[in-house]
Motif scaffolding. Structure first.
Motif, PDB file in Angstrom:
ATOM      1  N   ASP A   1      -2.604  -0.819   8.151  1.00 38.37           N
ATOM      2  CA  ASP A   1      -1.662  -1.908   7.837  1.00 38.37           C
ATOM      3  C   ASP A   1      -1.846  -2.399   6.405  1.00 38.37           C
ATOM      4  O   ASP A   1      -0.866  -2.686   5.707  1.00 38.37           O
ATOM      5  CB  ASP A   1      -1.868  -3.081   8.806  1.00 38.37           C
ATOM      6  N   LEU A   2      -3.111  -2.481   5.961  1.00 37.87           N
ATOM      7  CA  LEU A   2      -3.384  -2.932   4.594  1.00 37.87           C
ATOM      8  C   LEU A   2      -2.852  -1.948   3.563  1.00 37.87           C
ATOM      9  O   LEU A   2      -2.313  -2.338   2.523  1.00 37.87           O
ATOM     10  CB  LEU A   2      -4.888  -3.131   4.388  1.00 37.87           C
ATOM     11  N   VAL A   3      -2.990  -0.664   3.859  1.00 43.07           N
ATOM     12  CA  VAL A   3      -2.571   0.380   2.920  1.00 43.07           C
ATOM     13  C   VAL A   3      -1.057   0.362   2.713  1.00 43.07           C
ATOM     14  O   VAL A   3      -0.559   0.731   1.647  1.00 43.07           O
ATOM     15  CB  VAL A   3      -3.049   1.764   3.412  1.00 43.07           C
ATOM     16  N   LYS A   4      -0.311  -0.104   3.703  1.00 47.67           N
ATOM     17  CA  LYS A   4       1.155  -0.164   3.588  1.00 47.67           C
ATOM     18  C   LYS A   4       1.592  -1.016   2.404  1.00 47.67           C
ATOM     19  O   LYS A   4       2.634  -0.783   1.801  1.00 47.67           O
ATOM     20  CB  LYS A   4       1.759  -0.743   4.871  1.00 47.67           C
ATOM     21  N   PHE A   5       0.782  -2.043   2.060  1.00 47.62           N
ATOM     22  CA  PHE A   5       1.128  -2.941   0.961  1.00 47.62           C
ATOM     23  C   PHE A   5       0.715  -2.365  -0.400  1.00 47.62           C
ATOM     24  O   PHE A   5       1.029  -2.934  -1.437  1.00 47.62           O
ATOM     25  CB  PHE A   5       0.456  -4.308   1.171  1.00 47.62           C
ATOM     26  N   ASN A   6       0.001  -1.250  -0.376  1.00 43.38           N
ATOM     27  CA  ASN A   6      -0.441  -0.617  -1.623  1.00 43.38           C
ATOM     28  C   ASN A   6       0.645   0.352  -2.095  1.00 43.38           C
ATOM     29  O   ASN A   6       0.735   1.489  -1.643  1.00 43.38           O
ATOM     30  CB  ASN A   6      -1.758   0.135  -1.379  1.00 43.38           C
ATOM     31  N   LYS A   7       1.507  -0.094  -3.000  1.00 45.16           N
ATOM     32  CA  LYS A   7       2.679   0.701  -3.412  1.00 45.16           C
ATOM     33  C   LYS A   7       2.398   1.634  -4.589  1.00 45.16           C
ATOM     34  O   LYS A   7       3.283   2.372  -5.022  1.00 45.16           O
ATOM     35  CB  LYS A   7       3.840  -0.244  -3.770  1.00 45.16           C
ATOM     36  N   ASN A   8       1.180   1.566  -5.124  1.00 44.22           N
ATOM     37  CA  ASN A   8       0.812   2.400  -6.285  1.00 44.22           C
ATOM     38  C   ASN A   8       1.728   2.162  -7.491  1.00 44.22           C
ATOM     39  O   ASN A   8       2.063   3.086  -8.239  1.00 44.22           O
ATOM     40  CB  ASN A   8       0.825   3.891  -5.909  1.00 44.22           C
ATOM     41  N   THR A   9       2.175   0.926  -7.641  1.00 43.65           N
ATOM     42  CA  THR A   9       3.025   0.591  -8.792  1.00 43.65           C
ATOM     43  C   THR A   9       2.252  -0.162  -9.874  1.00 43.65           C
ATOM     44  O   THR A   9       2.665  -0.192 -11.024  1.00 43.65           O
ATOM     45  CB  THR A   9       4.210  -0.283  -8.335  1.00 43.65           C
TER      46      THR A   9
ATOM     47  N   PHE B   1      -4.918   3.684  -4.884  1.00 46.32           N
ATOM     48  CA  PHE B   1      -4.813   5.135  -5.067  1.00 46.32           C
ATOM     49  C   PHE B   1      -4.280   5.543  -6.444  1.00 46.32           C
ATOM     50  O   PHE B   1      -4.108   6.729  -6.710  1.00 46.32           O
ATOM     51  CB  PHE B   1      -3.907   5.736  -3.984  1.00 46.32           C
ATOM     52  N   ARG B   2      -3.976   4.573  -7.283  1.00 49.14           N
ATOM     53  CA  ARG B   2      -3.416   4.902  -8.593  1.00 49.14           C
ATOM     54  C   ARG B   2      -4.475   5.537  -9.492  1.00 49.14           C
ATOM     55  O   ARG B   2      -5.622   5.093  -9.531  1.00 49.14           O
ATOM     56  CB  ARG B   2      -2.858   3.633  -9.251  1.00 49.14           C
ATOM     57  N   ARG B   3      -4.087   6.568 -10.224  1.00 46.70           N
ATOM     58  CA  ARG B   3      -5.006   7.241 -11.123  1.00 46.70           C
ATOM     59  C   ARG B   3      -5.437   6.307 -12.249  1.00 46.70           C
ATOM     60  O   ARG B   3      -4.602   5.677 -12.890  1.00 46.70           O
ATOM     61  CB  ARG B   3      -4.354   8.507 -11.698  1.00 46.70           C
TER      62      ARG B   3
ATOM     63  N   GLY C   1      -5.573   8.869  -7.341  1.00 47.09           N
ATOM     64  CA  GLY C   1      -4.868  10.132  -7.523  1.00 47.09           C
ATOM     65  C   GLY C   1      -4.163  10.625  -6.290  1.00 47.09           C
ATOM     66  O   GLY C   1      -3.474  11.639  -6.322  1.00 47.09           O
ATOM     67  N   THR C   2      -4.311   9.930  -5.166  1.00 48.06           N
ATOM     68  CA  THR C   2      -3.591  10.310  -3.945  1.00 48.06           C
ATOM     69  C   THR C   2      -2.506   9.261  -3.679  1.00 48.06           C
ATOM     70  O   THR C   2      -2.097   8.544  -4.581  1.00 48.06           O
ATOM     71  CB  THR C   2      -4.559  10.469  -2.759  1.00 48.06           C
ATOM     72  N   SER C   3      -2.028   9.163  -2.436  1.00 47.42           N
ATOM     73  CA  SER C   3      -0.929   8.240  -2.129  1.00 47.42           C
ATOM     74  C   SER C   3      -1.070   7.688  -0.720  1.00 47.42           C
ATOM     75  O   SER C   3      -1.816   8.217   0.096  1.00 47.42           O
ATOM     76  CB  SER C   3       0.410   8.971  -2.252  1.00 47.42           C
ATOM     77  N   ASN C   4      -0.317   6.627  -0.441  1.00 50.78           N
ATOM     78  CA  ASN C   4      -0.300   6.047   0.908  1.00 50.78           C
ATOM     79  C   ASN C   4       0.166   7.081   1.930  1.00 50.78           C
ATOM     80  O   ASN C   4      -0.380   7.188   3.026  1.00 50.78           O
ATOM     81  CB  ASN C   4       0.656   4.849   0.964  1.00 50.78           C
TER      82      ASN C   4
END
Length: 342
Positions: free
Chosen positions: A69-77, A83-85, A133-136
């Motif tokens: 559920d927490l990872v859903k809010f991680n948009k990598n923006t 997960f952002r490089r 470097g990965t993604s949700n």
């Protein structure tokens, strides 16, 4: 990557080794692009993630839904997203200062911590690349495979799956297309790719040539354990040297027993200690022999010098004795009343 290596090296085929998700990536490639079977000679999977059964402890099982559920809010923006490089992963700093604590935290989720020793100073290097470097989507995909269903990404709704796959559930990857000889290594205490899913993985692959269980290894020990050379890498080198052909060893539900290897850490320690003691004795013996030989050579070299030195001393002594005698004789000639006895 494979095409580039073949182009640069001008070879026909390449062997591949993958840890964890690296195994999943390779299996997906051959399931979707079976023509690459002709370009790969062999694959070695460490902690192989494909047809898996996770064996998480109760605490991890309880926390998993909250983590998802927490990872859903991680948009990598944003630059601060998980997960952002990044040029420097913020996890590197604390793990550089206290690597053993980072290892302990990581093994809490990846398997039992064992006593074979860990190269904890590698943790900051690993965290320089992980998990950035990965993604949700990738994170969700991997966790959705934890019950042994090695399938495409599940979009969560019938409409989403119908739009992407023309069916209400995601299709499974066809591992019968993986014709490359495969050698797999499992960790005995690995909770991510546990031995519970090993039989299903063996059955799914048509050309599995060897399965090994490394005693006392968790999921990260394949990278961090201090005895990986003896327990793992030497065996992998033997795998890569062996020419394997397609076989039908996995048509039954049983594991290929004649190809099952168990690495016993206690036995390894006994052997290692005996080897060290033997090596130390041989080294000491060799050193003693070299010293003896050196002493003998030196003795032969200096013997003529010593003889010449003694001859010189004797000659000088005789000369002095004679000189003294002549002086005394001359002295007596001057004064005949004095007598000298020799």
């Amino acid at each position: 990557m494979i095409d580039h290596i073949l182009q640069v090296t001008k070879t026909e085929r390449v062997s591949c080794i993958g840890h964890s998700m690296g195994n999943a990536v390779f299996m997906v490639m051959l399931a979707l692009r079976p023509e690459y079977n002709e370009k790969v000679q062999m694959f070695v999977g460490l902690g192989p993630f494909a047809v898996v059964q996770m064996d998480l402890d109760p605490v991890s099982q309880l926390l998993l839904p909250q983590v998802l559920d927490l990872v859903k809010f991680n948009k990598n923006t944003k630059a601060t997203d998980l997960f952002r490089r990044k040029k420097v992963n913020p996890f590197v700093i604390p793990c550089w200062s206290a690597p053993t604590i980072c290892v302990a935290i990581l093994t809490q989720f990846l398997g039992k911590d064992n006593d074979h020793g860990t190269c904890a100073n590698l943790m900051p290097i690993i965290l320089g690349y992980f998990p950035s470097g990965t993604s949700n989507k990738n994170f969700h995909h991997l966790l959705s495979l934890r019950e042994g269903n090695f399938a495409h990404f599940d979009y969560g709704t019938s409409e989403g799956n119908l739009a992407h796959y023309n069916r209400i559930s995601p299709p499974e990857y066809n591992l019968t297309r993986v014709r490359v000889p495969v050698s797999l290594y499992y960790g005995e205490t690995d909770s991510v790719c546990s031995t519970k899913g090993m039989k299903a993985q063996v059955k799914a692959l048509p050309n599995l040539v060897q399965v090994s269980v490394i005693k006392g290894y968790n999921h990260m020990d394949f990278l961090l354990a201090s005895n990986t050379r003896q327990a793992l890498y030497e065996n992998i080198m033997e795998d890569l040297k062996t020419a394997h052909t397609i076989n039908n060893a996995n048509e039954s539900n049983d594991l290929p027993h004649n190809k099952m290897n168990i690495f016993d850490l206690k036995e390894f320690r006994k052997t290692a200690i005996k080897s060290l003691v033997k090596g130390a004795k041989e080294k000491q013996k060799s050193k003693l022999n070299r010293l003896k030989k050196k002493y003998k050579t030196k003795k032969l070299e200096i013997k003529p010098e010593i003889e010449n030195m003694w001859a010189d001393i004797k000659t000088k002594f005789e000369e002095r004795k004679l000189d003294k005698k002549l002086k005394e004789e001359n002295f007596l000639k001057k004064d005949p009343k004095i007598t000298v006895e020799y």
